[in-house]
Write an enzyme that holds these catalytic residues in place. Sequence first.
Site, short mmCIF file in Angstrom:
data_model
loop_
_atom_site.label_atom_id
_atom_site.label_comp_id
_atom_site.label_asym_id
_atom_site.label_seq_id
_atom_site.Cartn_x
_atom_site.Cartn_y
_atom_site.Cartn_z
N LYS A 1 -78.72 54.35 -15.32
CA LYS A 1 -78.57 52.91 -15.52
C LYS A 1 -77.68 52.27 -14.46
O LYS A 1 -78.09 51.31 -13.79
CB LYS A 1 -78.00 52.63 -16.92
N ASP B 1 -78.87 49.95 -21.60
CA ASP B 1 -77.51 49.70 -22.11
C ASP B 1 -77.59 49.61 -23.63
O ASP B 1 -78.47 50.23 -24.24
CB ASP B 1 -76.97 48.40 -21.49
N1 LIG Z 1 -79.63 46.01 -19.29
C1 LIG Z 1 -78.65 45.33 -18.70
N2 LIG Z 1 -77.37 45.65 -19.00
C2 LIG Z 1 -76.39 44.92 -18.41
C3 LIG Z 1 -76.64 43.88 -17.50
C4 LIG Z 1 -75.38 43.36 -17.10
C5 LIG Z 1 -75.09 42.21 -16.21
N3 LIG Z 1 -76.00 42.11 -15.09
C6 LIG Z 1 -75.93 40.83 -14.42
C7 LIG Z 1 -76.61 40.82 -13.13
C8 LIG Z 1 -77.62 39.97 -13.08
C9 LIG Z 1 -77.86 39.36 -14.37
O1 LIG Z 1 -77.94 37.99 -14.28
C10 LIG Z 1 -76.67 39.78 -15.21
O2 LIG Z 1 -75.80 38.71 -15.38
C11 LIG Z 1 -74.42 44.08 -17.78
N4 LIG Z 1 -75.06 45.00 -18.57
C12 LIG Z 1 -74.47 45.88 -19.58
O3 LIG Z 1 -74.21 45.09 -20.74
C13 LIG Z 1 -73.08 45.63 -21.46
C14 LIG Z 1 -72.02 44.56 -21.59
O4 LIG Z 1 -72.49 43.56 -22.46
P1 LIG Z 1 -71.45 42.37 -22.84
O5 LIG Z 1 -70.27 43.03 -23.53
O6 LIG Z 1 -72.23 41.45 -23.74
O7 LIG Z 1 -71.04 41.76 -21.50
C15 LIG Z 1 -72.58 46.80 -20.64
O8 LIG Z 1 -73.18 47.97 -21.14
C16 LIG Z 1 -73.12 46.49 -19.24
O9 LIG Z 1 -73.28 47.67 -18.47
C17 LIG Z 1 -78.00 43.59 -17.17
O10 LIG Z 1 -78.35 42.71 -16.35
N5 LIG Z 1 -78.96 44.35 -17.81
#
Ligand SMILES: Nc1nc2c(c(CN[C@H]3C=C[C@H](O)[C@@H]3O)cn2[C@@H]2O[C@H](COP(=O)(O)O)[C@@H](O)[C@H]2O)c(=O)[nH]1
Length: 315
Positions: free
Chosen positions: A194, A226
């Site tokens: 990831k 995630d």
């Molecule tokens: N599948 C997936 N997981 C992602 C992201 C991102 C941020 N990516 C940025 C880049 C471009 C986009 O516009 C996003 O803004 C963080 N995470 C995961 O989320 C969790 C945190 O959650 P919370 O506590 O709510 O912030 C943590 O495991 C983190 O590793 C994603 O894009 N996809």
Amino acid sequence: MFDSIRAAAAEVAAGARHLRIRHDRIAAFAASLPLTSAPTGLDPALHYVEPERDPEGTAAFVLTLDSVNFGSGWFPAVFGPQASGYAEVAGALAGHFRTGGTPTAAALARLDGTGAAALTGLDPRNPDARALADLFARALNDLGRLVEAGHGGRFLGLVEAAGGSAEALVQSLRRMPLFEDVADWRGRRVPFLKRAQIAVADLALAFGGRGPGRFADAGRLTIFADNLVPHVLRHDGLLDYSPDLAARIDRGEPIPAGSEEEVEIRAAAVHAVELMRAALGDAVTSVQLDHILWNRGESGGYRRWPRHATRSVFY
Ligand SMILES: Nc1nc2c(c(CN[C@H]3C=C[C@H](O)[C@@H]3O)cn2[C@@H]2O[C@H](COP(=O)(O)O)[C@@H](O)[C@H]2O)c(=O)[nH]1
């Protein structure tokens, strides 16, 4: 490599004991998604993004951020249940890059928990934050050493060495132990990778798909497994969890890293998105679907339910 991630996820989803994918709902759900809303860049409020003026600093920021882009199992205790832990960490880091300049690879290689806490906005008086900061320090030490030893301290050197191949960059990042996101499920190796994959996707976003952000095989990346994407899929009716697993998650019980349940949740999310992509005739990439689903989970009412809590260095 990307095919082996997809094949493993499909096999785990097919043999899962703790949940199942609602295949009957995949096509209609996929068609209902706002497919044009995938982000085309990184939010400058949370990220240090200066691809023209400071490409080295921009590459350093993305690689530093994605080296510490984990902690979801600690975030409720560290930032509270309603906060975005990612936003807190990314915002703090971007602030340091803007005011203090880019930390050198040598400085990252020497960072301790206190230094990592200061860089990422963690309060060392909170024992959970201190434990997470110690893991952040280890991840940043690894990155600093890799960039210093292998690329003369140039973060862009690590990116350029991949020659525009997402797969090559993922392979070089996973040489760092905390990026080697591969599970064992009933004796079968299940790669998710990831953070190595999201680092490539974030570089592409930061550089607008050009120069250091141009990867010929970026379309082959899978989702970033995630705890939010499966949470959205569960609450939107695409994943049915067993009553026992659902109850454990809903009462905030930790799901152990590497457990059968945890691997099946992550694999089902990967595979469900592949089924959506097929239903849409490859009109979108897995990464675009990931961002649509993740940002949906951040914005909608999904925070009223707890996501699965796993203390892992992978997400
Ligand atoms: N599948 C997936 N997981 C992602 C992201 C991102 C941020 N990516 C940025 C880049 C471009 C986009 O516009 C996003 O803004 C963080 N995470 C995961 O989320 C969790 C945190 O959650 P919370 O506590 O709510 O912030 C943590 O495991 C983190 O590793 C994603 O894009 N996809």
